[in-house]
Design a protein around this motif. Structure first.
Motif, mmCIF file in Angstrom:
data_model
loop_
_atom_site.group_PDB
_atom_site.id
_atom_site.type_symbol
_atom_site.label_atom_id
_atom_site.label_comp_id
_atom_site.label_asym_id
_atom_site.label_seq_id
_atom_site.Cartn_x
_atom_site.Cartn_y
_atom_site.Cartn_z
ATOM 1 N N PRO A 230 0.836 -1.192 0.000
ATOM 2 C CA PRO A 230 0.000 0.000 0.000
ATOM 3 C C PRO A 230 0.883 1.259 0.000
ATOM 4 C CG PRO A 230 -0.408 -1.388 1.965
ATOM 5 C CD PRO A 230 0.768 -1.946 1.266
ATOM 6 N N VAL A 231 0.298 2.379 -0.429
ATOM 7 C CA VAL A 231 1.061 3.620 -0.489
ATOM 8 C C VAL A 231 1.434 4.031 0.938
ATOM 9 C CG1 VAL A 231 0.854 6.061 -1.079
ATOM 10 C CG2 VAL A 231 0.000 4.336 -2.642
ATOM 11 N N GLY A 232 2.656 4.513 1.140
ATOM 12 C CA GLY A 232 3.118 4.913 2.472
ATOM 13 C C GLY A 232 2.582 6.278 2.885
ATOM 14 N N GLY A 233 3.056 6.766 4.027
ATOM 15 C CA GLY A 233 2.498 7.985 4.603
ATOM 16 C C GLY A 233 2.944 9.261 3.923
ATOM 17 N N HIS A 234 4.184 9.318 3.451
ATOM 18 C CA HIS A 234 4.709 10.604 2.992
ATOM 19 C C HIS A 234 5.085 10.616 1.523
ATOM 20 C CE1 HIS A 234 8.294 8.230 3.797
ATOM 21 N NE2 HIS A 234 9.037 9.114 3.174
ATOM 22 N N ALA A 235 4.953 9.472 0.843
ATOM 23 C CA ALA A 235 5.462 9.421 -0.526
ATOM 24 C C ALA A 235 4.839 8.273 -1.297
ATOM 25 C CB ALA A 235 6.984 9.234 -0.495
ATOM 26 N N VAL A 236 4.862 8.415 -2.622
ATOM 27 C CA VAL A 236 4.522 7.303 -3.510
ATOM 28 C C VAL A 236 5.840 6.832 -4.123
ATOM 29 C CG1 VAL A 236 3.249 6.613 -5.585
ATOM 30 C CG2 VAL A 236 2.273 8.325 -4.026
ATOM 31 N N PHE A 237 6.086 5.525 -4.078
ATOM 32 C CA PHE A 237 7.315 4.969 -4.647
ATOM 33 C C PHE A 237 6.960 4.235 -5.933
ATOM 34 C CE2 PHE A 237 10.630 5.325 -1.306
ATOM 35 C CZ PHE A 237 9.852 5.878 -0.294
ATOM 36 N N VAL A 238 7.522 4.691 -7.060
ATOM 37 C CA VAL A 238 7.243 4.075 -8.363
ATOM 38 C C VAL A 238 8.341 3.048 -8.651
ATOM 39 C CG1 VAL A 238 6.959 4.515 -10.826
ATOM 40 C CG2 VAL A 238 6.154 6.198 -9.154
ATOM 41 N N ASP A 239 7.921 1.884 -9.119
ATOM 42 C CA ASP A 239 8.876 0.809 -9.425
ATOM 43 C C ASP A 239 9.382 1.007 -10.858
ATOM 44 O OD1 ASP A 239 10.217 -1.549 -9.939
ATOM 45 O OD2 ASP A 239 8.775 -2.795 -8.847
#
Ligand SMILES: Cc1ncc(COP(=O)(O)O)c(C=O)c1O
Length: 455
Positions: A338-347
């Motif tokens: 799931p998306v984290g609290g402070h950022a979106v991490f793109v693979d």
């Protein structure tokens, strides 16, 4: 209502200069395709970091004017101390100029050759400060953290069995146990209250203190409220108190969940450790009632801490990232979920499968986001972690691009714009090329390396 609006009005604005595609191409070439070398006023949406980039509130700016700059015994310090202890009831609160200074002081006392410091995942400055003393930093995050598609609710948890084993087998080498909440290096994933309490119980059974790296404590508490059975009816403030009640101390960067542009602290219960830390503080930071900060900064932090536990704010904050994450998933852009609290991490490795890791797919995607939309994001992959001390290179575990959202700075239309830029980049993804490094330093190369797109 369905729409979760920004729970604030805007009183002061900073203009954004809307650069053109041609301008950005020239700027990228001049910067050696390294986004750290781009001037911030040439960026349209700056998602490089959520650290120190928060918009302060009218209350905080009012508090800045109230700041008292006395060298010793400033009332600003006592307001700061009371605000910290309202949420984190530790006996000693020691201000520092930012989080890494708190870490440096702590590990200069408890670290040293032969010592082992476990955590869920150490943030890079924490790891750096531990290793600088000759000690070893060990990451014991749960296995789910390594799978971007595993939807477990608390992927920041520490693996309790591995912690127990480490303390049983090498307990005499371990001065303390750490937990980073949320787990930044692991994608901003939360740690459950049950995991914090059990980790504390294990540490205490072995006679070790638990120290929380609390940079994003409020986002973590919000996830506990939303996801942990039995916690849904409780206030975030009560959950925050429970998180820190279980621990024996904390390090903190006020540049995250205190809405401040600078600052941090070390807090502990142990009187002997506190005395040693204050002695060290006087050498490296300043007198214990200001510790490397101006009185006005201490007041800004005190006001920020009262605001960060506001649940309307936290709902909007976490939703912003989920919103971007959902839209990117709908576009077929692979992200860590799931998306984290402070950022979106793109693979980026999965998004650009035609670019091998040693041609830096994360850097290629980050550069394309800037080229096509003026968005500045951060490569967290082979550029950042792939260079070994002997000068050889290995692919990092993952090639990610982090879109870190500053607090209270951007609106939903900025979020929509970010998604549109991805749409444009996704259309051209087969045209994106890998990169070659043309010059680099021996350490921390991501800050200053120069790149060239491969033809
Ligand atoms: C989890 C975590 N710990 C520590 C730090 C270091 O804090 P600072 O940048 O204030 O030195 C950071 C900064 O990003 C962080 O995210």
């Amino acid at each position: 209502m369905r729409t979760i609006i920004e729970p604030f009005r805007i009183k002061v604005v900073e203009p954004i200069r809307l650069t053109t595609l041609d301008e950005r191409r020239a700027l990228l070439a001049a910067a050696g395709h390294n986004l750290f070398a781009i001037h911030a006023d040439d960026v349209i949406v700056d998602l490089l970091t959520d650290s120190g980039t928060s918009a302060m509130s009218a209350e905080q700016w009012g508090a800045v004017m109230r700041g008292d700059e006395s060298y010793a015994g400033s009332p600003s310090f006592y307001r700061f101390e009371a605000a910290v202890r309202e949420l984190m009831p530790f006996r000693h609160v020691i201000p520092t100029h930012q989080g890494r200074a708190a870490e440096a002081i702590l590990f200069s006392i408890v670290g040293g050759p032969g010592k082992v410091i476990p955590s869920n995942t150490h943030f890079d400055t924490t790891r750096g400060n531990i290793e600088a003393t000759g000690a070893e930093a060990v990451d014991l995050v749960v296995a789910a953290a390594h799978d971007p598609d595993d939807l477990s609710p608390f992927k920041g948890n520490i693996d309790l069995d591995r912690l127990e084993r480490l303390l049983t087998e090498q307990g005499e080498r371990v001065p303390l146990v750490m937990l980073t909440v949320t787990n930044n290096a692991g994608g901003g994933q939360p740690v459950s209250l049950a995991n914090i309490r059990t980790a504390a119980a294990i540490a205490h059974r072995h006679g070790k203190p638990l120290i929380i790296d609390g940079c994003r404590f409020a986002e973590n508490a919000w996830f506990i409220k939303c996801r942990e059975p039995g916690q849904e009816g409780r206030s975030v403030k009560d959950i925050v108190r429970d998180m820190f009640d279980a621990a024996d101390g904390m390090t903190m960067s006020a540049k995250k969940d205190a809405f401040a542009n600078i600052g941090g602290w070390l807090a502990v219960n142990d009187d002997t450790l506190a005395a040693a830390a204050r002695n060290r503080l006087i050498l490296t930071e300043g007198f214990p009632t200001y510790g490397g900060l101006a009185g006005r900064d201490l007041d800004a932090i005190a006001a920020g801490l009262r605001e960060i536990v506001d649940e309307q704010y936290l709902r909007y904050r976490v939703r912003t990232n989920e919103y971007i994450g959902e839209k990117l998933t709908a576009l077929g852009v692979p992200i860590v979920r799931p998306v984290g609290g402070h950022a979106v991490f793109v693979d980026a490795r999965r998004f650009l499968p035609h670019i091998p890791p040693l041609q830096y797919p994360g850097q290629s995607l980050a550069v394309a986001l800037y080229e096509h939309g003026g968005i500045r994001a951060c490569e967290i992959g082979t550029v950042m972690f792939g260079l070994r001390p002997d000068g050889t290179e290995v692919p990092a575990e993952m090639d990610l691009v982090r879109l870190a959202m500053p607090r209270r700075v951007y609106t939903q239309s900025h979020a929509d714009y970010v998604v549109e830029v991805f749409e444009e980049v996704a259309k051209r993804r087969s045209e994106l090329r890998g990169m070659r490094i043309v010059s680099q330093p021996r350490q921390l190369r991501h800050f200053t390396a120069r790149f060239e797109p491969l033809s």
